[in-house]
Design a protein around this motif. Structure first.
Motif: not given
Length: 228
Positions: A9, A65, A67, A71-72, A74-75
């Protein structure tokens, strides 16, 4: 969405140098479903490899982001990223990155063994995959004793040894002559199909690009879907 493996996104990537900013990805969004064979083409410097590196957790986005299987990426913490790359991803690059002092079999075996697979099972997987890529007779050869095409076939086998869900291939035929490029292209798609893997492939080769089930052209930092 059902069967969605990758959802991106509003991705943006900007590189900052002294007094200058270069944005290579701008508001980029895409979806790849499980089992799809996705191909991305574009000019040099258009951001193809950057996009692949962000999906693979090898680079980070400026914003947006990514996913993967819900699961993200980037995080994720560094430990989580290491586990993600080790167990969820198979990576193939333009250069094979084989360990020069290890045989073909050892180069395929080691990633599984280092990930905690038993020696017996890791060797079984490695032998099976080397047979799949037509290199049973080259098990005991060092990379220096193999042709460029053979080295890249080993890299394909190695990418599958940990049974990943996703294969990321960045210009895997870029260093090969046309005949070997066609062979590796065919092999990559056939192996992804045989082992039911999702594939994202970056390439300049339009003959290989034509094999994708979904194709994107990256232009001005964004994706154009299913180009002709």
């Amino acid at each position: 969405m059902m069967n969605e493996l990758i959802h991106i996104e509003n991705l943006e990537k900007t590189y900052c140098t002294t007094g200058e900013k270069l944005t290579v990805l701008k508001n980029l969004s895409m979806t790849v479903r499980k089992g799809e064979k996705c191909v991305i083409v574009g000019k040099s410097g258009s951001g193809k490899s950057t996009l692949l590196n962000i999906i693979g957790g090898l680079d980070s986005a400026t914003s947006g982001n990514v996913y993967v299987d819900g699961n993200d990426v980037s995080g994720m913490s560094e430990n989580a990223l290491t586990a993600y790359r080790q167990k969820f991803l198979g990576l193939i690059f333009q250069f094979h990155y084989l360990l020069k002092d290890f045989t073909a079999l050892e180069n395929v075996f080691l990633p599984a063994y280092m990930a905690g697979v038993s020696k017996k099972e890791a060797l079984r997987r490695a032998r099976t995959l080397l047979a799949d890529v037509g290199l049973t007779e080259r098990h005991d050869h060092l990379p220096s004793e193999l042709s460029g095409g053979e080295r890249q076939r080993i890299a394909v086998a190695r990418s599958l040894v940990n049974n990943p869900d996703l294969i990321l291939a960045d210009e895997p035929t870029g260093n090969l002559d046309p005949a070997n490029a066609a062979l590796i292209g065919d092999l990559l798609f056939s192996m992804a199909e045989k082992y039911h893997k999702t594939l994202i492939l970056v390439t300049h080769d339009m003959n290989i690009a034509a094999k994708g089930s979904i194709r994107y052209f990256i232009q001005d930092g964004a994706l154009v879907e299913d180009f002709q």
